[in-house]
Design a protein around this motif. Structure first.
Motif, PDB file in Angstrom:
ATOM      1  N   ASP A 181      -0.170  12.496 -37.420  1.00 49.57           N
ATOM      2  CA  ASP A 181      -1.207  11.865 -36.652  1.00 49.57           C
ATOM      3  C   ASP A 181      -1.157  12.411 -35.252  1.00 49.57           C
ATOM      4  O   ASP A 181      -0.574  11.874 -34.552  1.00 49.57           O
ATOM      5  CB  ASP A 181      -0.729  10.246 -36.685  1.00 49.57           C
ATOM      6  CG  ASP A 181       0.649   9.924 -35.984  1.00 49.57           C
ATOM      7  OD1 ASP A 181       1.309  10.826 -35.957  1.00 49.57           O
ATOM      8  OD2 ASP A 181       0.994   8.811 -35.847  1.00 49.57           O
TER       9      ASP A 181
ATOM     10  N   HIS B 297      -4.557   9.862 -40.185  1.00 54.84           N
ATOM     11  CA  HIS B 297      -5.190   8.529 -39.408  1.00 54.84           C
ATOM     12  C   HIS B 297      -3.960   7.877 -38.777  1.00 54.84           C
ATOM     13  O   HIS B 297      -2.965   7.853 -39.429  1.00 54.84           O
ATOM     14  CB  HIS B 297      -6.079   7.963 -40.245  1.00 54.84           C
ATOM     15  CG  HIS B 297      -5.386   7.157 -41.473  1.00 54.84           C
ATOM     16  ND1 HIS B 297      -4.776   6.067 -41.184  1.00 54.84           N
ATOM     17  CD2 HIS B 297      -5.097   7.507 -42.869  1.00 54.84           C
ATOM     18  CE1 HIS B 297      -4.332   5.514 -42.542  1.00 54.84           C
ATOM     19  NE2 HIS B 297      -4.577   6.573 -43.170  1.00 54.84           N
TER      20      HIS B 297
ATOM     21  N   LEU C 190     -11.626   6.947 -35.473  1.00 57.84           N
ATOM     22  CA  LEU C 190     -11.490   8.401 -35.509  1.00 57.84           C
ATOM     23  C   LEU C 190     -10.495   9.094 -35.256  1.00 57.84           C
ATOM     24  O   LEU C 190     -10.497  10.150 -34.635  1.00 57.84           O
ATOM     25  CB  LEU C 190     -12.931   8.858 -34.592  1.00 57.84           C
ATOM     26  CG  LEU C 190     -14.162   8.318 -34.792  1.00 57.84           C
ATOM     27  CD1 LEU C 190     -15.219   8.562 -33.910  1.00 57.84           C
ATOM     28  CD2 LEU C 190     -14.537   8.621 -36.360  1.00 57.84           C
ATOM     29  N   SER C 191      -9.294   8.259 -35.271  1.00 55.35           N
ATOM     30  CA  SER C 191      -7.991   9.337 -34.729  1.00 55.35           C
ATOM     31  C   SER C 191      -7.731  10.398 -35.552  1.00 55.35           C
ATOM     32  O   SER C 191      -7.219  11.351 -35.002  1.00 55.35           O
ATOM     33  CB  SER C 191      -6.785   8.135 -34.804  1.00 55.35           C
ATOM     34  OG  SER C 191      -6.804   7.747 -36.384  1.00 55.35           O
ATOM     35  N   ALA C 192      -8.113  10.379 -36.905  1.00 53.08           N
ATOM     36  CA  ALA C 192      -7.964  11.704 -37.562  1.00 53.08           C
ATOM     37  C   ALA C 192      -8.713  13.044 -36.974  1.00 53.08           C
ATOM     38  O   ALA C 192      -8.324  13.806 -36.739  1.00 53.08           O
ATOM     39  CB  ALA C 192      -8.231  11.554 -39.237  1.00 53.08           C
ATOM     40  N   GLU C 193     -10.007  12.551 -36.598  1.00 58.40           N
ATOM     41  CA  GLU C 193     -10.835  13.647 -36.093  1.00 58.40           C
ATOM     42  C   GLU C 193     -10.231  13.877 -34.659  1.00 58.40           C
ATOM     43  O   GLU C 193     -10.370  15.182 -34.319  1.00 58.40           O
ATOM     44  CB  GLU C 193     -12.260  13.006 -35.808  1.00 58.40           C
ATOM     45  CG  GLU C 193     -13.229  14.047 -35.270  1.00 58.40           C
ATOM     46  CD  GLU C 193     -14.762  13.381 -35.290  1.00 58.40           C
ATOM     47  OE1 GLU C 193     -15.454  13.737 -34.239  1.00 58.40           O
ATOM     48  OE2 GLU C 193     -14.936  12.522 -36.210  1.00 58.40           O
TER      49      GLU C 193
ATOM     50  N   THR D 237      -8.702  11.661 -44.052  1.00 56.72           N
ATOM     51  CA  THR D 237      -9.584  10.216 -43.944  1.00 56.72           C
ATOM     52  C   THR D 237      -9.085   9.292 -43.059  1.00 56.72           C
ATOM     53  O   THR D 237      -8.038   9.474 -42.227  1.00 56.72           O
ATOM     54  CB  THR D 237      -9.314   9.592 -45.402  1.00 56.72           C
ATOM     55  OG1 THR D 237     -10.196   8.171 -45.262  1.00 56.72           O
ATOM     56  CG2 THR D 237      -7.953   9.187 -45.576  1.00 56.72           C
ATOM     57  N   GLU D 238     -10.018   8.712 -42.392  1.00 55.57           N
ATOM     58  CA  GLU D 238      -9.753   7.442 -41.383  1.00 55.57           C
ATOM     59  C   GLU D 238      -9.278   6.307 -42.047  1.00 55.57           C
ATOM     60  O   GLU D 238      -8.963   5.332 -41.109  1.00 55.57           O
ATOM     61  CB  GLU D 238     -11.029   7.347 -40.316  1.00 55.57           C
ATOM     62  CG  GLU D 238     -11.692   8.599 -39.987  1.00 55.57           C
ATOM     63  CD  GLU D 238     -10.990   9.224 -38.814  1.00 55.57           C
ATOM     64  OE1 GLU D 238      -9.574   8.595 -38.354  1.00 55.57           O
ATOM     65  OE2 GLU D 238     -11.239  10.367 -38.327  1.00 55.57           O
ATOM     66  N   GLN D 239      -9.193   6.181 -43.169  1.00 54.12           N
ATOM     67  CA  GLN D 239      -8.917   4.863 -44.145  1.00 54.12           C
ATOM     68  C   GLN D 239      -7.609   5.001 -44.634  1.00 54.12           C
ATOM     69  O   GLN D 239      -7.037   5.790 -45.015  1.00 54.12           O
ATOM     70  CB  GLN D 239     -10.062   4.658 -44.928  1.00 54.12           C
ATOM     71  CG  GLN D 239     -11.557   4.815 -44.484  1.00 54.12           C
ATOM     72  CD  GLN D 239     -11.783   3.532 -43.544  1.00 54.12           C
ATOM     73  OE1 GLN D 239     -11.276   2.608 -43.498  1.00 54.12           O
ATOM     74  NE2 GLN D 239     -12.522   4.123 -42.324  1.00 54.12           N
TER      75      GLN D 239
END
Length: 302
Positions: free
Chosen positions: A8, A37, A49-52, A76-78
């Motif tokens: 992360d 994420h 949008l933590s993964a991005e 994924t963000e989920q």
């Protein structure tokens, strides 16, 4: 060995330290970096949008490490919705593709410093990956018989990111697993003074890494908290257990582990008492001297 790093990178910056350390380690082929994420509502990044965002942070560290050649993808963000439905993200697909390669005999270590969403999805998409990789995970609470830190809350930070994914990996899969639970990863403790001198004074990369760690002290200060004089480099064991294995009869020989039956995970993120599945490694002692001194030396030489 090949190393695929999943962390992360928008969260606790100890993951960025781990990434730089792996990037500077010549014994590993850092094949892919996946930014995963954070938990919804996480104070590090609650944007959804933590993964991005983490992918951007990872690319910056790799550029400063002279490793702009390493591919970075966002997961994924989920969280997983259930234990049978994978999320087909770029991260999960990259993990499957690397595990199923036929053009190399180098062993693959998937190192994970956050939640297990991407690994769980990858296994659900292609269960055969379990015969083609070893997963090294920073996460999970103390096992039975090991005292918890005073005042600690339920479950553990990385496991709580996606409890359902942890249930898939622990309960349902047959993935070879080396676990570094909370009592072990908290051993990698460095003082902020030594970090400032031996990391922050070592070029643009070291300066950048120290600034990210020091920024957490500032963030905590806005909430009226002090982190004290130390920082837990909790993701650095991912480097210790892979890049820093012994030269002959390769293994993390300066660290110790127990082989235990893999516990089941309940819906609250705790181990189910008395449960025991396939054998896994649970590390209980880490060679912190080797880990942090190698980090400082590589930063200085770089």
């Amino acid at each position: 060995m090949r190393v695929l790093s999943d962390n992360d990178y928008a969260g606790d910056p100890d993951g960025l330290v781990q990434l730089a350390h792996h990037a500077l380690s010549p014994s590993v082929d850092l094949v892919t970096v996946i930014s995963s994420h954070l938990r919804p509502g996480d104070p590090f990044d609650d944007s959804g949008l933590s993964a991005e965002h983490g992918a951007s942070a990872a690319r910056r560290v790799l550029e400063l490490s002279g490793r702009g050649d390493v591919r970075v993808v966002a997961g994924t963000e989920q969280q997983l919705s259930d234990r049978s439905t994978p999320i087909r993200s770029a991260g999960a697909e990259a993990m499957v593709a690397e595990a199923m390669r036929e053009d190399t005999d180098l062993p693959l270590f998937v190192v994970l410093g956050a939640g297990l969403t991407e690994l769980a999805s990858a296994w659900l998409l292609e269960p055969r990956i379990s015969q083609r990789l070893t997963a090294v995970w920073i996460g999970g609470p103390e096992h039975p018989g090991v005292p918890k830190p005073p005042g600690i809350g339920p479950s553990e930070y990385n496991l709580r990111i996606d409890v359902t994914a942890a249930q898939v990996v622990f309960d349902d899969s047959d993935i070879p697993l080396w676990q570094v639970p909370r009592d072990a990863y908290r051993q990698v403790l460095a003082s902020m003074t030594e970090l400032q001198q031996r990391m922050g004074d070592q070029g643009e990369l070291g300066k950048h890494l120290f600034a990210t760690l020091d920024g957490i002290a500032d963030m905590c200060g806005t909430f009226g908290m002090s982190i004290g004089e130390t920082y837990v480099l909790g993701d650095t064991p991912l480097v210790l257990l892979t890049a820093l294995q012994s030269s002959f009869e390769a293994d993390p020989s300066s660290c110790s582990y127990r082989t235990v039956g893999c516990p089941r995970i309940d819906d609250e993120g705790e181990y189910v008492p008395g449960s025991a599945g396939r054998p896994i490694r649970v590390y209980d002692h880490l060679d912190t001297r080797l880990a942090v001194e190698d980090l400082y030396a590589k930063l200085a030489r770089f």
